[in-house]
Design an enzyme around this catalytic site. Structure first.
Site, PDB file in Angstrom:
ATOM      1  N   ASP A  28      -1.810  -9.079  -8.171  1.00 30.80           N
ATOM      2  CA  ASP A  28      -2.217 -10.363  -7.600  1.00 30.80           C
ATOM      3  C   ASP A  28      -1.883 -11.521  -8.530  1.00 30.80           C
ATOM      4  O   ASP A  28      -1.505 -12.594  -8.065  1.00 30.80           O
ATOM      5  CB  ASP A  28      -3.720 -10.350  -7.296  1.00 30.80           C
ATOM      6  CG  ASP A  28      -3.992  -9.686  -5.955  1.00 30.80           C
ATOM      7  OD1 ASP A  28      -3.286 -10.026  -4.987  1.00 30.80           O
ATOM      8  OD2 ASP A  28      -4.874  -8.818  -5.879  1.00 30.80           O
ATOM      9  N   HIS A  79       0.802  -1.222   0.000  1.00 35.71           N
ATOM     10  CA  HIS A  79       0.000   0.000   0.000  1.00 35.71           C
ATOM     11  C   HIS A  79       0.836   1.274   0.000  1.00 35.71           C
ATOM     12  O   HIS A  79       0.471   2.266  -0.627  1.00 35.71           O
ATOM     13  CB  HIS A  79      -0.956  -0.020   1.192  1.00 35.71           C
ATOM     14  CG  HIS A  79      -2.270  -0.593   0.804  1.00 35.71           C
ATOM     15  ND1 HIS A  79      -2.621  -1.881   1.062  1.00 35.71           N
ATOM     16  CD2 HIS A  79      -3.274  -0.044   0.106  1.00 35.71           C
ATOM     17  CE1 HIS A  79      -3.808  -2.105   0.549  1.00 35.71           C
ATOM     18  NE2 HIS A  79      -4.235  -1.011  -0.035  1.00 35.71           N
ATOM     19  N   CYS A  86      -4.659  -3.280 -15.107  1.00 35.88           N
ATOM     20  CA  CYS A  86      -4.718  -2.243 -14.072  1.00 35.88           C
ATOM     21  C   CYS A  86      -3.712  -2.494 -12.947  1.00 35.88           C
ATOM     22  O   CYS A  86      -3.684  -1.767 -11.965  1.00 35.88           O
ATOM     23  CB  CYS A  86      -6.125  -2.093 -13.521  1.00 35.88           C
ATOM     24  SG  CYS A  86      -6.727  -3.593 -12.745  1.00 35.88           S
ATOM     25  N   GLU A  94      -6.915 -11.922 -12.018  1.00 36.23           N
ATOM     26  CA  GLU A  94      -5.809 -11.832 -11.062  1.00 36.23           C
ATOM     27  C   GLU A  94      -5.552 -13.158 -10.364  1.00 36.23           C
ATOM     28  O   GLU A  94      -4.681 -13.269  -9.521  1.00 36.23           O
ATOM     29  CB  GLU A  94      -6.046 -10.704 -10.053  1.00 36.23           C
ATOM     30  CG  GLU A  94      -7.399 -10.678  -9.413  1.00 36.23           C
ATOM     31  CD  GLU A  94      -7.630  -9.434  -8.547  1.00 36.23           C
ATOM     32  OE1 GLU A  94      -6.694  -8.656  -8.333  1.00 36.23           O
ATOM     33  OE2 GLU A  94      -8.772  -9.266  -8.087  1.00 36.23           O
TER      34      GLU A  94
HETATM   35  C1  PEP Z   1      -3.971  -6.088  -8.877  1.00 38.98           C
HETATM   36  O1  PEP Z   1      -4.050  -7.090  -8.157  1.00 38.98           O
HETATM   37  O2  PEP Z   1      -3.135  -5.978  -9.806  1.00 38.98           O
HETATM   38  C2  PEP Z   1      -4.858  -4.944  -8.652  1.00 38.98           C
HETATM   39  C3  PEP Z   1      -4.865  -3.924  -9.482  1.00 38.98           C
HETATM   40  O3  PEP Z   1      -5.614  -4.967  -7.536  1.00 38.98           O
HETATM   41  P1  PEP Z   1      -5.075  -4.549  -6.072  1.00 38.98           P
HETATM   42  O4  PEP Z   1      -3.666  -4.063  -6.220  1.00 38.98           O
HETATM   43  O5  PEP Z   1      -5.989  -3.523  -5.550  1.00 38.98           O
HETATM   44  O6  PEP Z   1      -5.184  -5.864  -5.357  1.00 38.98           O
HETATM   45 MG    MG Z   2      -5.776  -7.343  -6.860  1.00 34.74          MG
END
Ligand code: PEP
Ligand code: MG
Length: 840
Positions: A722, A461, A769, A698
């Protein structure tokens, strides 16, 4: 001279101590106490001449030269400091009865052989000291314990010094170095010889006949020492001592396959580490270059006073300190950028904590019962922090971090210590074990040019926040980074995850040129934000934003974003005590949709909590492996009421914009079908219109089965953060694995390729993403794999668009095909670097 008891408890003859080194008086004669309290106090006024690094033992010297070793428990050196807290430092002068070490008796009793605390005179022979133990069965702390009479000091035997003879370098095989037991054995052997005997470690060289001096070397397992002898029986002394050291001085020596120490010191074959201290390697958490000076973020140890004034004065001092802390926080708030709502929220939360009645009431009670203001405040804060932490709830644990923060602010004010924010030098690179999201949001960008953490990973994060704030950052760097002195000049090449320590002036100049050049390109990219992202051969790629709030949505257009590819809706659910209502959510989604306008897509991902993101108001079971447990859509389907509420809010908000709904963590087609069924039911109830529906790819099963999913969705968005963690079975926040958990691993690329192929066969589009969508090295490859939409942090949108405009899609395809053939992520990176189509 008399000694008082350093702790309350039963008095035990030294010969009954369950350790032959003490029982046989190898260290010296004395007495032991089986403690019933948890604070060790000074048995006489003197100077701390040796405090072990693990804080389980110390030597105190009186003005008359008497040296007494106080050793808490037996074999407690192996606890490596856990359960002990020194209240004094080496070299301190202490009063008789002054608290020296606090210890956790329950913990030590469970982990160590015995809690018996030994009081031993280590130089009785040279001082010709005789002592008597007070004949009692038990003592309270500070009760009389020993009385000592000194005879004529023993004169040093004169030996005529000739040449020193040195031993070879000897590697210490003792698992905890030369702690009391082996040190006593060594001193005993050395004293058997008339020759002078010394021991050296690094640039320290001490008499090997003095136990305290040997302890003072602070040696540890694997250190290299040398014995030096000079005198009539030098050769005999040397061979005796060398043999004794090699065989472990009576201790069982560490076998290479044995204890953790051996394993810890072994160079890892799997995890590449820097091979020089001037180049340190981690992973890129947020790209960019920076030149600055190191500032180590340490957990602050504030020394509390032990004396106290009148109760009313102590209470007034505390009230003043709270007022000062309050003032500081209010000033900090006024200095914030008005847009900096996150920081403002943190400061407001801290101000609120300052007036917490429970915190203040308990501190006041403690002052009434004899504590000074600082002691009372710290105890009150600590007790609340412990309560919060014991609840095993990440959100409350974060509140505990805030409470500790604000508690220290008040303590600093009480002790007249400068407040933390003022100490940061200009142009600094912060080095820390880890930064919490609130630390990250709290960074003063006027002073901090980058940060480096030994923990965390590319997708933790704090990394996501660093990217949103546009601060270069490296995660998972070598632990040695924590040893770099404050003020040391460094260069961060956060694109490569590398830190250069003590660079030459010429290197700094080159990098500064590069920063200027990059800044120019970035400024140019920013002036061209409205130009679409179309390759040289006219292939259009959508460049959209990853956002977490309405505030972010308002910045999308000015940065050239063509919509939102991922609204992480869980950000609206975190840091609250109750779930947002349907109405609250509706307003938020509507505001975000309106900020983008009717045409631009707003892809909202439904709640993705669980794993490392718990919600206090949604009790979830304790998980052995949270990332493999109830997470994402699994929670929504298990507790559908909250899911239905979110879907209703989204369907209602869809009237005001171009909302798409995306489900996270889909692993199995049944999950998608159930989620769609719930959506259809809510849509029918509301009489709302249909919205496009997609899923995150993911979980590897979803990529492998993309042909099964494709007919039932409108789009896919690949979450490489992920997907990488699940494909490679490497926790995305794991500091050691971070270097290896690379989204450019060919296995991840092949999963993306399978997804795109399946989607194309069904006429569906695929976006990305995850973090690599903003990695300019990866962008050409993703375009070559057939990705139609890249969703990235708002500040990186202009650069991603400029990169795409420089590409030739045919060349991207070649790069993609070639990359799929490599065996490792490193090979893919090397190849992409040498065939770069867009260089910043
Ligand atoms: C990911 O897993 O790439 C994603 C964009 O989701 P998050 O990072 O919020 O788990
Ligand atoms: Mg994710």
């Amino acid at each position: 001279m008399s000694l008082v008891a350093p702790v309350a408890g039963q008095v035990i003859p030294i010969t009954d101590v369950p350790d032959p080194v003490f029982a046989e008086k190898l260290v010296g004669d004395g007495v032991a106490i089986d403690p019933i309290e948890q604070v060790l106090v000074a048995p006489f006024a003197g100077k701390i001449v040796q405090l072990t690094g693990t804080s389980h033992a110390l030597t105190l010297r009186s003005d008359s030269g008497l040296e007494v070793l106080l050793h808490i428990g037996i074999d407690t050196v192996l606890l490596k400091g856990e359960g002990f807290r020194a209240l004094i430092s080496d070299g301190d002068n202490v009063e008789c009865g002054q608290p020296l070490i606090e210890f956790d008796a329950d913990f030590i009793a469970q982990k160590a052989k015995s809690l018996m605390t030994v009081v031993v005179i280590t130089n009785a022979d040279t001082l010709n000291a005789q002592f008597k133990v007070t004949p009692v069965e038990s003592v309270a702390a500070k009760d009389p314990l020993l009385s000592i009479a000194f005879g004529e000091p023993v004169a040093d035997i004169e030996i005529s010094l000739g040449d020193w003879v040195d031993s070879d370098a000897l590697v210490l095989p003792n698992p905890a170095g030369l702690h009391a037991r082996p040190a006593a054995a060594l001193a005993k052997i050395a004293k058997e010889y008339a020759s002078a005997v010394e021991l050296s470690l690094g640039d320290k060289r001490v008499s090997a006949k003095s136990l305290t001096s040997i302890l003072n070397l602070g040696s540890k397992f694997g250190d290299t020492v040398q014995v030096h002898v000079n005198g009539p029986d030098a050769q005999a002394a040397l061979s005796d001592l060398v043999a004794a050291i090699r065989s472990g001085l009576g201790e069982e020596i560490a076998e290479p396959s044995g204890p953790a120490d051996v394993i810890a010191d072994e160079p890892s074959l799997l995890f590449p580490k820097s091979n020089t201290l001037n180049w340190m390697k981690g992973v890129s958490a947020s790209p960019g270059f920076a030149v600055g000076v190191v500032y180590q973020i340490q957990e602050e140890v504030l020394e509390l006073p032990t004396d106290r004034q009148e109760t009313a004065v102590e209470k007034a001092l505390l009230a003043d300190a709270i007022a000062i802390a309050d003032d500081q926080l209010e000033t900090l708030k006024t200095q914030l950028d008005p847009e900096d709502e996150d920081k403002a929220k943190i400061f407001s939360a801290h101000i609120e904590l300052l007036s917490d009645p429970e915190l203040l009431d308990y501190a006041t009670t403690l002052i009434d019962s004899g504590d000074n203001a600082a002691q009372a405040w710290q105890k009150s804060v600590t007790s609340q922090v412990e309560q919060l932490e014991s609840l095993d709830n990440t959100l409350l644990a974060e509140r505990a971090v805030d409470l500790r923060d604000v508690g220290n602010r008040v303590l600093r004010a009480l002790l007249g210590v400068e407040s933390a924010e003022r100490k940061l030098p200009e142009n600094c690179v912060l080095v820390a074990d880890d930064l919490t999201p609130s630390d990250t949001a709290n960074l003063d960008k006027r002073k901090v040019v980058g940060f480096v953490t030994t923990g965390g990973g590319a997708t933790s994060h704090s990394a996501i926040l660093a990217r949103a704030m546009n601060i270069p950052a490296i995660a998972g760097i070598d632990d040695q980074a924590r040893d770099i002195a404050n003020g040391t000049r460094v260069i961060l090449n956060a694109d490569q995850g590398e830190m250069r320590v003590n660079p030459e002036d010429s290197e700094v100049e080159t990098i500064q040129q590069q920063i200027i050049q990059q800044e120019k390109i970035r400024t140019l990219n920013r002036t061209n934000v409205d130009q679409p992202a179309i390759t040289q051969d006219k292939v259009k790629v959508e460049v959209v934003a990853n956002i977490g709030s309405v505030k972010d949505a308002m910045k999308v257009a000015e940065n050239g974003g063509e919509g939102v590819g991922l609204l992480r809706s869980e950000f609206l659910f975190l840091n609250r005590t109750t779930a947002p209502s349907e109405e609250d959510q509706f307003k938020t989604y509507r505001a975000a949709a309106e900020a983008l306008g009717k045409d631009q897509p707003l892809i909202v991902r439904t709640l993705d909590v669980g794993g490392d993101k718990p919600l206090s108001y949604l009790p979830l079971p304790e998980e052995e492996n949270p990332f493999l447990g109830e997470r994402g859509v699994r929670i929504s389907l298990d507790k559908p009421a909250m899911f239905r509420q979110q879907l209703r809010a989204l369907l209602r908000a869809a009237e005001y914009g171009n909302i798409h709904i995306m489900f996270p963590m889909i692993a199995d087609i049944r999950e998608l079908r159930l989620a769609k069924q719930v959506l259809a039911e809510e849509q029918e109830k509301l009489g709302a219109r249909k919205v496009p529906v997609g899923i995150m790819i993911e979980v590897p099963s979803a990529a492998v089965m993309a042909d099964v999913f494709a007919p039932e969705v409108d789009f896919f968005s690949v979450g490489t953060n992920d997907l990488t963690q699940y494909a490679l079975a490497m926790d995305r926040g794991h500091p050691k694995l971070a270097v290896l958990a690379d989204a450019l691993h060919p296995s991840v690329l092949r999963l993306i390729k399978m997804t795109v192929d399946a989607a194309e066969r069904h006429g569906k589009w695929v976006g990305v993403c995850g973090g690599i969508a903003g990695d300019l090295l990866a962008v050409p490859l993703l375009v070559g794999l057939g990705i139609k939409e890249l969703s990235t942090s708002v500040p990186s949108i202009p650069d991603v668009k400029a990169c795409i405009r420089a590409l030739n899609s045919q060349k991207c395809k070649e790069q993609a095909e070639q990359s799929l053939q490599f065996s490792t992520a490193a090979e893919v990176r090397d190849y992409l670097e040498t065939t770069n189509q867009y260089v910043v």
